[in-house]
Design a protein around this motif. Sequence first.
Motif, short mmCIF file in Angstrom:
data_model
loop_
_atom_site.label_atom_id
_atom_site.label_comp_id
_atom_site.label_asym_id
_atom_site.label_seq_id
_atom_site.Cartn_x
_atom_site.Cartn_y
_atom_site.Cartn_z
N PHE A 168 56.09 45.89 35.26
CA PHE A 168 55.57 44.69 34.63
C PHE A 168 55.50 43.59 35.69
N ILE A 169 54.33 42.96 35.77
CA ILE A 169 54.06 41.95 36.78
C ILE A 169 53.95 40.58 36.11
N ASP A 170 54.74 39.62 36.60
CA ASP A 170 54.71 38.23 36.11
C ASP A 170 53.68 37.46 36.93
N MET A 171 52.64 36.97 36.22
CA MET A 171 51.56 36.26 36.91
C MET A 171 51.60 34.77 36.59
N GLY A 172 52.81 34.24 36.42
CA GLY A 172 52.96 32.82 36.17
C GLY A 172 52.76 32.47 34.72
N GLY A 173 53.65 32.96 33.86
CA GLY A 173 53.57 32.65 32.44
C GLY A 173 53.04 33.78 31.60
N ILE A 174 52.53 34.81 32.19
CA ILE A 174 52.00 35.95 31.45
C ILE A 174 52.29 37.24 32.22
N ASP A 175 52.64 38.28 31.47
CA ASP A 175 52.98 39.57 32.09
C ASP A 175 51.85 40.57 31.89
N GLY A 176 51.69 41.45 32.87
CA GLY A 176 50.72 42.52 32.78
C GLY A 176 51.38 43.84 33.19
N LEU A 177 50.84 44.95 32.70
CA LEU A 177 51.39 46.27 33.02
C LEU A 177 50.61 46.92 34.14
N LEU A 178 51.34 47.29 35.18
CA LEU A 178 50.77 48.06 36.29
C LEU A 178 51.22 49.50 36.11
N HIS A 179 50.32 50.36 35.59
CA HIS A 179 50.70 51.75 35.31
C HIS A 179 50.88 52.51 36.62
N VAL A 180 51.76 53.51 36.56
CA VAL A 180 52.10 54.28 37.77
C VAL A 180 50.86 54.92 38.39
N THR A 181 49.88 55.30 37.56
CA THR A 181 48.66 55.94 38.08
C THR A 181 47.72 54.94 38.76
N ASP A 182 47.97 53.63 38.57
CA ASP A 182 47.13 52.61 39.18
C ASP A 182 47.79 51.92 40.36
N ILE A 183 48.92 52.48 40.81
CA ILE A 183 49.61 51.89 41.96
C ILE A 183 49.00 52.36 43.26
N SER A 184 48.70 53.66 43.35
CA SER A 184 48.17 54.22 44.59
C SER A 184 47.23 55.37 44.27
N GLU A 243 44.40 64.34 53.34
CA GLU A 243 44.27 63.11 54.12
C GLU A 243 44.84 61.99 53.26
N LYS A 244 44.98 60.79 53.81
CA LYS A 244 45.63 59.70 53.09
C LYS A 244 44.93 59.45 51.75
N GLY A 245 45.71 59.58 50.67
CA GLY A 245 45.19 59.34 49.32
C GLY A 245 44.57 60.55 48.66
N ILE A 246 44.41 61.65 49.38
CA ILE A 246 43.78 62.85 48.82
C ILE A 246 44.81 63.99 48.81
N GLU A 247 45.18 64.39 47.58
CA GLU A 247 46.13 65.48 47.42
C GLU A 247 45.53 66.57 46.54
N GLY A 248 45.93 67.80 46.80
CA GLY A 248 45.50 68.93 45.99
C GLY A 248 46.71 69.72 45.55
#
Length: 588
Positions: free
Chosen positions: A227-243, A316-321
Amino acid sequence: MAHSSAAQKTPETYAEFSTGENFADLFESYVKSGEKNEGSVITGVIVAIENDDIVVIDVGLKSEGRIPLKEFSQNGKVPELRVGDEVEVYLEKLENRHGEAIISREKALREESWTKLERACAKGERVDGVIFGRVKGGFTVDIEGAVAFLPGSQVDIRPVRDIGPLMGISQPFLILKMDRKRGNIVVSRRAILEESRVEARNELLGKISEGQILEGIVKNITDYGAFIDMGGIDGLLHVTDISWRRINHPSEVLHIGQNLKVMVTKFDQETKRISLGIKQLEKNPWEGVASKFAVGQRFKGTVTNITDYGAFVELEKGIEGLVHVSEMSWTKKNTHPSKIISSSQEVDVVVLDIDPVKHRISLGMKQCEENPWGQFAGKYPVGTIIEGTIRNITDFGLFIGLDGDIDGLVHHSDISWTETGENVMKEYKKGDTVKAKVLAVDAEKERISLGIKQLSDNTAAGGALDGINKGDVVTCVVTSIAESGIEVKINDSIVAYIKKSDLSRDRQEQRPDRFAVGDRVDAKVTNVDKTAHKVTMSIKALEADEQKRAIEEYGSADSGASLGDILGAALSDASGGKSKKKSKKSEE
């Protein structure tokens, strides 16, 4: 006497005792001095500053008052004072035993501040103050000369590790509680911040839109995201959207209190829920991945994660199989991936399949090596005699260890020409070295069929097969039962096998356990291999023939008669024919 004496007191007589002071002036002076009551704030004039330490102030009394210079300091700073400046002081006592007025600048400021602060507290207004000290449970705050208490829980919205940057600077506070009698004032900085957060939140919600880039602080971390605090409001950063690369837990790349930039990926106007992403700020490495990693090509990669079902390999960086456990080794089928490879190991892989939309690549490791079943087929063609050790014995045959760490199966029907498989298998045990002939090799299905009885040419069995042809219906005896089917004997010399799927046309009846050793069954010969001296039979095929014959004789596909009607008619006719024969015999 009295009259004469009174007459003798002339104006000259009164002038003799006069002080020269006017009574009216004396009365006015008395009244004015009476206004300077003890316990009140009065105005005085600085008449001298002695030794840069003591300020002498004339407050209109018999004598001046003295105040230490340090009482004039505010927020740790002493203002510039000059002779002639007017200042307000607190009159504690009109005079002490030495006849001096007792005054205080500090108490005057406090009284003035208390009056202002009481008005601010009643209206809920903010006041400015400076944090200047630390006490048990919190901090001291100078608010216009009055000392207030700031509890540790009221400093900030989040726990503050270092109070240093907040000390010595003027900032707003909200008064929570005042007690003039006890001299207690409790203030809060957190309340001000929360008000600001609400204002900032409403302003941010009014401007927020998908695709917008914002700055925030990691407030909390869970298994599924942060959960990210953006100055008065929180948002969800899902694990699949981190990297773009695979992450098992958000704590691998994030920590509480971390500042970072995020992109708004989704905003629900009704629920006010905000979904965030970090990887969207970078270029998608999966763009054009199909042209980089074509199916069938071979690459080197690094093992990043091992699971029960396989291992993830970074190309390569960011590409996994994913290398599924079934694609790791030709021979190690029931082995955990961690027994085959290790994390961070560099491996060779072949691309088996790719889905750029779902960001999935299927990889194979075993494809980088030659198929041992294909090698075996090239080295040992059908008819070759091989030698190996019995690795396992099951209900349906013997598994023989071969070159390349693979196994071949001797089905129990291929052990002896004359004896049943169930009996002859008792003669073998694990570890025995046996010879066998290669009957068939299927490299794709990874199967090798071997035969022991084919090592000898059984003339009797071969002669017996001369009387059996494909399509014949024969009566045989059940000699053994297995999960995969039943073994039968024809003419006391030929051993055949009926697979489970050939036991009946009805799936529910395809159960080997409904037969017993010694049962006599009719079956149709579906194949005769005189070279291998092998007969394949089917009860299912016989039932299909009987149904077809009944339809041809008693009905047609378009006659409207059901199969039950047709078979019923056939049975009725069969019983009628038998009755006719009986009556004919009785007539005779």
